[in-house]
Every structure is written in structure tokens, then in C-alpha cells.
Design a protein around this motif. Structure first.
Motif, mmCIF file in Angstrom:
data_model
loop_
_atom_site.group_PDB
_atom_site.id
_atom_site.type_symbol
_atom_site.label_atom_id
_atom_site.label_comp_id
_atom_site.label_asym_id
_atom_site.label_seq_id
_atom_site.Cartn_x
_atom_site.Cartn_y
_atom_site.Cartn_z
ATOM 1 N N GLY A 143 0.823 -1.200 0.000
ATOM 2 C CA GLY A 143 0.000 0.000 0.000
ATOM 3 C C GLY A 143 0.857 1.250 0.000
ATOM 4 N N ALA A 144 0.212 2.385 0.105
ATOM 5 C CA ALA A 144 0.916 3.663 0.031
ATOM 6 C C ALA A 144 1.913 3.848 1.165
ATOM 7 N N ASP A 145 1.685 3.196 2.307
ATOM 8 C CA ASP A 145 2.584 3.331 3.461
ATOM 9 C C ASP A 145 3.706 2.313 3.478
ATOM 10 N N ASP A 146 3.748 1.420 2.486
ATOM 11 C CA ASP A 146 4.694 0.302 2.513
ATOM 12 C C ASP A 146 5.926 0.524 1.637
ATOM 13 N N ALA A 147 6.324 1.784 1.446
ATOM 14 C CA ALA A 147 7.506 2.128 0.648
ATOM 15 C C ALA A 147 7.432 1.559 -0.769
ATOM 16 N N PRO A 148 6.364 1.869 -1.508
ATOM 17 C CA PRO A 148 6.247 1.343 -2.865
ATOM 18 C C PRO A 148 7.220 2.039 -3.818
ATOM 19 N N THR A 149 7.563 1.352 -4.890
ATOM 20 C CA THR A 149 8.379 1.965 -5.942
ATOM 21 C C THR A 149 7.596 3.099 -6.589
ATOM 22 N N ARG A 150 8.266 4.230 -6.809
ATOM 23 C CA ARG A 150 7.641 5.389 -7.459
ATOM 24 C C ARG A 150 8.068 5.423 -8.922
ATOM 25 N N LEU A 151 7.093 5.551 -9.814
ATOM 26 C CA LEU A 151 7.309 5.589 -11.257
ATOM 27 C C LEU A 151 6.993 6.992 -11.771
ATOM 28 N N VAL A 152 7.891 7.571 -12.558
ATOM 29 C CA VAL A 152 7.643 8.886 -13.145
ATOM 30 C C VAL A 152 6.930 8.673 -14.474
ATOM 31 N N LYS A 153 5.675 9.072 -14.525
ATOM 32 C CA LYS A 153 4.838 8.802 -15.692
ATOM 33 C C LYS A 153 5.341 9.561 -16.927
ATOM 34 N N GLY A 154 5.491 8.829 -18.013
ATOM 35 C CA GLY A 154 5.931 9.424 -19.269
ATOM 36 C C GLY A 154 7.422 9.687 -19.359
ATOM 37 N N SER A 155 8.168 9.369 -18.310
ATOM 38 C CA SER A 155 9.612 9.674 -18.315
ATOM 39 C C SER A 155 10.370 8.865 -19.350
ATOM 40 N N HIS A 156 9.842 7.690 -19.713
ATOM 41 C CA HIS A 156 10.528 6.832 -20.687
ATOM 42 C C HIS A 156 10.659 7.494 -22.046
ATOM 43 N N LEU A 157 9.818 8.480 -22.319
ATOM 44 C CA LEU A 157 9.865 9.165 -23.617
ATOM 45 C C LEU A 157 11.022 10.148 -23.704
ATOM 46 N N TYR A 158 11.594 10.521 -22.587
ATOM 47 C CA TYR A 158 12.661 11.521 -22.573
ATOM 48 C C TYR A 158 14.054 10.906 -22.546
ATOM 49 N N ILE A 159 14.133 9.585 -22.457
ATOM 50 C CA ILE A 159 15.427 8.908 -22.415
ATOM 51 C C ILE A 159 16.001 8.619 -23.812
ATOM 52 N N PRO A 160 15.200 8.203 -24.809
ATOM 53 C CA PRO A 160 15.776 7.873 -26.117
ATOM 54 C C PRO A 160 16.626 8.980 -26.745
ATOM 55 N N PRO A 161 16.203 10.270 -26.697
ATOM 56 C CA PRO A 161 17.071 11.296 -27.296
ATOM 57 C C PRO A 161 18.423 11.421 -26.598
ATOM 58 N N ILE A 162 18.485 11.074 -25.313
ATOM 59 C CA ILE A 162 19.762 11.094 -24.598
ATOM 60 C C ILE A 162 20.665 9.980 -25.098
ATOM 61 N N LEU A 163 20.083 8.808 -25.371
ATOM 62 C CA LEU A 163 20.859 7.637 -25.750
ATOM 63 C C LEU A 163 21.253 7.612 -27.219
ATOM 64 N N GLN A 164 20.459 8.237 -28.067
ATOM 65 C CA GLN A 164 20.664 8.118 -29.511
ATOM 66 C C GLN A 164 22.083 8.464 -29.967
ATOM 67 N N PRO A 165 22.706 9.539 -29.483
ATOM 68 C CA PRO A 165 24.050 9.869 -29.982
ATOM 69 C C PRO A 165 25.115 8.827 -29.677
ATOM 70 N N TYR A 166 24.843 7.920 -28.738
ATOM 71 C CA TYR A 166 25.852 6.947 -28.327
ATOM 72 C C TYR A 166 25.749 5.631 -29.087
ATOM 73 N N GLY A 167 24.774 5.541 -29.995
ATOM 74 C CA GLY A 167 24.685 4.415 -30.904
ATOM 75 C C GLY A 167 24.545 3.064 -30.231
ATOM 76 N N GLU A 168 25.062 2.043 -30.932
ATOM 77 C CA GLU A 168 24.919 0.667 -30.467
ATOM 78 C C GLU A 168 25.689 0.415 -29.183
ATOM 79 N N ALA A 169 26.822 1.082 -28.997
ATOM 80 C CA ALA A 169 27.643 0.845 -27.807
ATOM 81 C C ALA A 169 26.922 1.264 -26.539
ATOM 82 N N GLY A 170 26.201 2.382 -26.580
ATOM 83 C CA GLY A 170 25.484 2.866 -25.420
ATOM 84 C C GLY A 170 26.383 3.534 -24.405
ATOM 85 N N ILE A 171 25.850 3.777 -23.228
ATOM 86 C CA ILE A 171 26.586 4.455 -22.161
ATOM 87 C C ILE A 171 26.197 3.856 -20.810
#
Length: 255
Positions: A143-171
Motif C-alpha cells: 500500500g501507500a505506506d509500505d515504501a512502494p516503488t515510485r514511477l515517473v509517468k511518461g519519463s521513458h519518452l525523454y530517455i531515447p534522445p539522450i541515448l541516440q548519440p551513443y549508438g549501439e555501444a550505449g553508455i
């Protein structure tokens, strides 16, 4: 299943993915692993704010991992035949005990790594090599008092542009965390709460964190394995899986 919500928010909750009896049997095995570390379920004096153990293996975990509801969800989000089938849950189980103290691990916004990089740390690339999903298996009611994992809604959409310049190797994932805009953390959040047997399936790029304190009355037990993919996702528009569509949608935001 709410595929549209998954692509928009970065997660979907699969309620009742495995039954309560299976969850209870998994908890018994987790307690057994904790006992080997000197933690007695009947003696709160032996409890610590957070104890992370490898997810045990055994019949109840095999039942949870091979749930027909889950395997159908993996097919829908990743694609049939693209993810690695296995008869164990895997990953780590960070057990959180009732406590006001800082847990010391996982409390900081981050994304999960996908593979071991040349420096031995966890890395990630824009095609999400090796990781198809982050799964959160709830073995106890959370429940809300049991230290649940917090998810930032829509945040996954902001990660690809960060990763794109690093190509297949990644970071390394730590470098990703230093590059996202502070406004990402101002987005609405959700918490991975629910009944034992629920499973949250999260986009591999979702930004999330552990929370504290734990003001509930019982230990929180949850596993957080990766759902492995044979290859990464294709980002030229031909890959119609919801995971890939979300990555390409994120890349389009930067254009």
C-alpha cells in the motif's frame, strides 16, 4: 491490457497475474533466505530497513514466472518469440522492513541497466539491448505506506534522445541520469501498489525510485527482474511492438 496507457505512461499493472497461494509460498521462501542472514520473522529486533537478496528459485517462483497472463502480456508488449522464456522470476528482492530510517539502496531516480559494459558497470543503449521490460512482482500486499516503488509517468519518452548519440555501444546508466532535464522529475508519478500476485510491467527506460520511510506494519517483498529480449528493438518504424513504438515516439520529441 491498456497498451495505450503503457506507451503513454511507461507502465501497466497486471492485476492477479499469479494467485495468492503462490505469492504466500514465495514469501515463505523469501523468509527462509532472510533467516540464513540472521533475520527472524518473529523478532523485529533482527530486522533492518532494507535487505536485498537474490530472488529464490523453486516451484512457486516458477509458477509466478510462467503465468499465462504474464506470458501473454510479454507477447503483446514485446512480441511473440522475441523474449526469453524462463521458469524462474530472477532479479533481486529488496525486502523493506517497517522503518523511518533511510534504506540506503535504490533511493534515487534512475533507469535500469541492460547489459554489462566494458567497464564492468551496467550500460544501456537506445535500442534497449537485452532488456525488454522491467517487471515488478508483488509478493506481498503493498500500500501507500509500505515504501512502494515510485514511477515517473511518461519519463521513458525523454530517455531515447539522450541515448541516440551513443549508438549501439550505449553508455553507463549513471551517465543517463546526469543528462535528463530536471523537468522530467516534475512529471506526475504513480506508485507500484497492489495485492500480492500483481505485476507491474514497465518500459525499460522508465525513471523510477525506491521510496521511504516504510510506515506499514509488515515487510514489503517484491522482485524486480528484467524481461530479456534476444535482440534490441528496431527503430526504423518497422517494429510495431509497444516498447519500440514508445522509443520512436520519444525520439520524435527531440526533432
Amino acid at each position: 491490457m491498456d497498451v495505450e496507457g503503457f506507451e503513454r505512461d511507461g507502465y501497466v499493472a497486471v492485476r492477479g497475474a499469479f494467485d495468492a497461494d503462490t505469492a504466500a509460498a514465495c514469501r515463505e521462501m523469501i523468509w527462509g533466505s532472510l533467516a540464513a542472514r540472521g533475520i527472524d520473522r518473529d523478532d523485529p529486533g533482527t530486522w533492518r530497513p532494507s535487505v536485498e537478496i537474490p530472488c529464490p528459485s523453486g516451484e512457486p517462483f516458477a509458477t509466478a514466472a510462467t503465468s499465462p497472463v504474464l506470458t501473454a502480456a510479454y507477447d503483446e508488449l514485446i512480441g511473440p518469440g522475441r523474449w526469453t522464456r524462463r521458469d524462474w522470476v530472477g532479479g533481486a528482492v529488496p525486502v523493506r522492513f517497517p522503518s523511518e530510517e533511510y534504506p540506503g539502496t535504490g533511493s534515487g531516480y534512475h533507469i535500469e541497466g541492460s547489459y554489462e559494459g566494458p567497464d564492468g558497470s551496467f550500460w544501456v543503449n537506445v535500442r534497449s539491448r537485452a532488456r525488454g521490460l522491467l517487471a515488478l512482482f508483488l509478493f506481498s500486499d503493498i500500500g501507500a505506506d509500505d515504501a512502494p516503488t515510485r514511477l515517473v509517468k511518461g519519463s521513458h519518452l525523454y530517455i531515447p534522445p539522450i541515448l541516440q548519440p551513443y549508438g549501439e555501444a550505449g553508455i553507463p546508466t549513471e551517465q543517463v541520469e546526469s543528462q535528463w532535464r530536471p523537468s522530467v522529475l516534475c512529471r506526475a508519478t504513480a506508485h507500484a501498489t497492489g495485492k500480492a500476485g500483481d505485476v507491474y510491467l514497465c518500459h525499460p527506460f522508465i525513471v523510477h525510485t525506491a521510496t521511504w520511510p516504510h510506515r506499514g506494519s509488515t515487510p514489503r517483498m517484491m522482485a524486480q527482474p528484467a524481461v530479456h529480449v534476444h535482440d534490441g528493438f528496431v527503430l526504423d518504424g518497422s517494429d510495431l511492438s509497444p516498447v519500440a513504438r514508445a522509443i520512436t515516439a520519444g525520439l520524435a520529441l527531440s526533432q
